[in-house]
Design a protein around this motif. Structure first.
Motif, short mmCIF file in Angstrom:
data_model
loop_
_atom_site.label_atom_id
_atom_site.label_comp_id
_atom_site.label_asym_id
_atom_site.label_seq_id
_atom_site.Cartn_x
_atom_site.Cartn_y
_atom_site.Cartn_z
N ALA A 180 0.83 -1.20 0.00
CA ALA A 180 0.00 0.00 0.00
C ALA A 180 0.87 1.25 0.00
O ALA A 180 0.34 2.36 0.09
N HIS A 181 2.18 1.06 -0.10
CA HIS A 181 3.11 2.17 0.07
C HIS A 181 4.46 1.74 -0.48
O HIS A 181 4.79 0.54 -0.47
N PRO A 182 5.29 2.68 -0.95
CA PRO A 182 6.63 2.29 -1.43
C PRO A 182 7.48 1.57 -0.39
O PRO A 182 8.40 0.83 -0.76
N MET A 183 7.19 1.75 0.90
CA MET A 183 7.97 1.07 1.94
C MET A 183 7.44 -0.33 2.25
O MET A 183 8.00 -1.03 3.11
N SER A 184 6.40 -0.77 1.56
CA SER A 184 5.83 -2.09 1.85
C SER A 184 6.83 -3.21 1.59
O SER A 184 6.81 -4.24 2.27
N ALA A 185 7.70 -3.04 0.60
CA ALA A 185 8.70 -4.07 0.32
C ALA A 185 9.64 -4.25 1.51
O ALA A 185 10.07 -5.36 1.81
N HIS A 186 9.95 -3.16 2.20
CA HIS A 186 10.79 -3.24 3.40
C HIS A 186 10.08 -4.05 4.47
O HIS A 186 10.71 -4.86 5.18
N GLN A 187 8.78 -3.86 4.62
CA GLN A 187 8.01 -4.63 5.59
C GLN A 187 8.08 -6.12 5.25
O GLN A 187 8.23 -6.97 6.14
N THR A 208 6.32 -15.93 3.93
CA THR A 208 5.75 -14.62 3.56
C THR A 208 5.52 -14.51 2.06
O THR A 208 6.39 -14.87 1.26
N THR A 209 4.35 -13.95 1.72
CA THR A 209 4.05 -13.57 0.34
C THR A 209 3.89 -12.06 0.28
O THR A 209 3.19 -11.47 1.11
N TYR A 210 4.55 -11.46 -0.69
CA TYR A 210 4.44 -10.01 -0.89
C TYR A 210 3.49 -9.77 -2.06
O TYR A 210 3.80 -10.11 -3.21
N PHE A 211 2.32 -9.19 -1.77
CA PHE A 211 1.32 -8.88 -2.78
C PHE A 211 1.55 -7.44 -3.25
O PHE A 211 1.25 -6.48 -2.54
N THR A 212 2.08 -7.30 -4.47
CA THR A 212 2.44 -5.96 -4.97
C THR A 212 1.22 -5.14 -5.35
O THR A 212 1.34 -3.92 -5.52
N GLN A 213 0.07 -5.77 -5.50
CA GLN A 213 -1.17 -5.12 -5.95
C GLN A 213 -1.00 -4.49 -7.34
O GLN A 213 -1.77 -3.62 -7.73
N GLY A 214 0.03 -4.92 -8.06
CA GLY A 214 0.28 -4.38 -9.39
C GLY A 214 0.72 -2.93 -9.38
O GLY A 214 0.77 -2.29 -10.43
N GLN A 215 1.09 -2.41 -8.19
CA GLN A 215 1.44 -0.99 -8.07
C GLN A 215 2.80 -0.76 -7.43
O GLN A 215 3.47 0.21 -7.77
N TYR A 216 3.20 -1.62 -6.50
CA TYR A 216 4.41 -1.37 -5.72
C TYR A 216 5.43 -2.48 -5.98
O TYR A 216 5.73 -3.31 -5.14
N GLU A 217 5.93 -2.46 -7.20
CA GLU A 217 6.93 -3.43 -7.63
C GLU A 217 8.25 -3.15 -6.90
O GLU A 217 8.69 -2.00 -6.82
N PRO A 218 8.88 -4.18 -6.34
CA PRO A 218 10.17 -3.94 -5.69
C PRO A 218 11.24 -3.56 -6.71
O PRO A 218 11.19 -3.99 -7.86
N SER A 219 12.20 -2.77 -6.26
CA SER A 219 13.34 -2.45 -7.11
C SER A 219 14.15 -3.72 -7.33
O SER A 219 14.00 -4.70 -6.59
N PRO A 220 15.04 -3.73 -8.32
CA PRO A 220 15.87 -4.92 -8.53
C PRO A 220 16.64 -5.34 -7.27
O PRO A 220 16.73 -6.54 -6.96
N VAL A 241 -3.36 -17.39 3.64
CA VAL A 241 -2.73 -16.36 4.47
C VAL A 241 -3.52 -16.28 5.77
O VAL A 241 -4.75 -16.17 5.74
N HIS A 242 -2.82 -16.35 6.90
CA HIS A 242 -3.50 -16.31 8.20
C HIS A 242 -3.35 -14.96 8.90
O HIS A 242 -4.02 -14.71 9.90
N ALA A 243 -2.47 -14.11 8.39
CA ALA A 243 -2.36 -12.73 8.87
C ALA A 243 -1.80 -11.90 7.74
O ALA A 243 -0.91 -12.34 7.00
N LEU A 244 -2.34 -10.70 7.60
CA LEU A 244 -1.96 -9.82 6.50
C LEU A 244 -1.47 -8.51 7.08
O LEU A 244 -2.18 -7.85 7.84
N PHE A 245 -0.24 -8.15 6.74
CA PHE A 245 0.35 -6.91 7.22
C PHE A 245 0.20 -5.84 6.15
O PHE A 245 0.45 -6.07 4.97
N VAL A 246 -0.20 -4.65 6.60
CA VAL A 246 -0.42 -3.54 5.66
C VAL A 246 -0.04 -2.23 6.34
O VAL A 246 -0.33 -2.02 7.53
N ALA A 247 0.63 -1.36 5.61
CA ALA A 247 0.99 -0.04 6.12
C ALA A 247 -0.16 0.92 5.82
O ALA A 247 -0.45 1.20 4.66
#
Length: 298
Positions: A149-156, A166-178, A219-225
């Motif tokens: 939900a934020h550019p810092m989500s990849a850090h989370q 852990t699965t990182y759901f980019t939502q098609g918007q917050y692609e991690p940098s290389p 997924v049994h818990a979902l973390f979101v900023a």
């Protein structure tokens, strides 16, 4: 009555500030609307001596202890307006009462804005979470997700594998940098680029998420900023400056918790992008001590 200090906000930061001033034998008024940011969480964690205790119980115990000091008064009301007056500041409360104090401590907290995805709000603080340090231990070992939900989500997402797969759901918007993608892969984080459209399970429980292509991911818990907003307009009304934090604005303070308006101090989540019970309490201690020092030096 003219108080030495009025504190707005009666959670961990405000109560900690009040305790310092009470012990300095100053006339203190604590105004609290009873809408703390942590009201959705069943227990507080990572707070030394209070780990696993419900936040409401911590607050009730603190108020009971504060009430033993004869110079402390409580008003269970919402402060709607604040303005400078001769000798300090005046607050207008929702019930219509006006109160004045020589100093003002804003421990007004934040309001969280979650992404517009059905099912998040009713699980907030239980299986939809913001902080692995606060809640990760209780969901450890289960499949976990980070909803970008934020550019810092990849850090989370980089942090979370210490608690579970852990699965990182980019939502098609917050692609991690290389570089972030390499770190995520090294940590065993799975990338999912198809957006999450629905949460599965009977709230507040969570058993998985449904993706836009029809697939389901356990997924049994979902973390979101969450995006954060001031829970009170008082700092803006008084002319306090703000800094732009990573998730939203925070009141600008110096190392003594003094805002840019002389005589106005700020503590807790409203004054820092780092939200944590211990940090909130510590900042309240600092604000209370420094408000007292400002009265002495005056």
């Amino acid at each position: 009555m003219q108080y030495d200090v009025i504190i707005v906000g009666g959670s961990f930061a405000g109560l900690s500030a009040a305790l310092q001033l009470a012990r300095a034998r100053r006339q203190v008024l604590l105004v609290d609307a009873a809408r703390p940011r942590n009201r959705y969480a069943a227990h507080a964690h990572g707070f030394l001596g209070q780990d696993g205790v419900p936040p409401q119980e911590i607050v009730a115990r603190a108020r009971e202890q504060l009430a033993r000091y004869p110079t402390v008064a409580f008003l269970d009301d919402e402060a709607l307006q604040a303005a400078p007056v001769d000798g300090g500041f005046e607050l207008v409360l929702a019930a219509g009462q006006r109160v004045r104090g020589a100093r003002l401590i804003l421990a007004t907290g934040m309001r969280d804005e979650l992404p517009a995805l059905p099912g998040l709000q009713e699980r907030w603080g239980q299986t939809v979470l913001h902080c692995p340090y606060c809640h990760g231990y209780e969901v450890a070992g289960e499949p976990l997700g980070v909803l970008a939900a934020h550019p810092m989500s990849a850090h989370q997402a980089l942090l979370l594998p210490d608690w579970g797969p852990t699965t990182y759901f980019t939502q098609g918007q917050y692609e991690p940098s290389p570089e972030e993608a390499r770190h995520l892969a090294a940590r065993g984080v799975r990338l999912e680029r198809t957006p999450v459209v629905r949460l599965l399970g009977e709230a507040p429980a969570l058993r998985g998420v449904a993706l836009a292509d029809g697939r389901q991911v356990p997924v049994h818990a979902l973390f979101v900023a969450s995006r954060t907003h001031m829970a009170s307009p008082l700092a803006g009304q008084l002319g306090c400056a703000f800094d732009e934090g990573p998730l939203g604005p925070v009141i600008r303070v110096d190392e003594l918790k003094q805002t840019t308006v002389p005589g106005v101090f700020a503590a807790g989540d409203a004054s820092t992008p780092m939200s944590n019970a211990t940090l909130a309490s510590a900042s309240g201690v600092m604000a209370g001590i420094c408000a007292h020092r400002s009265l002495v030096m005056a």
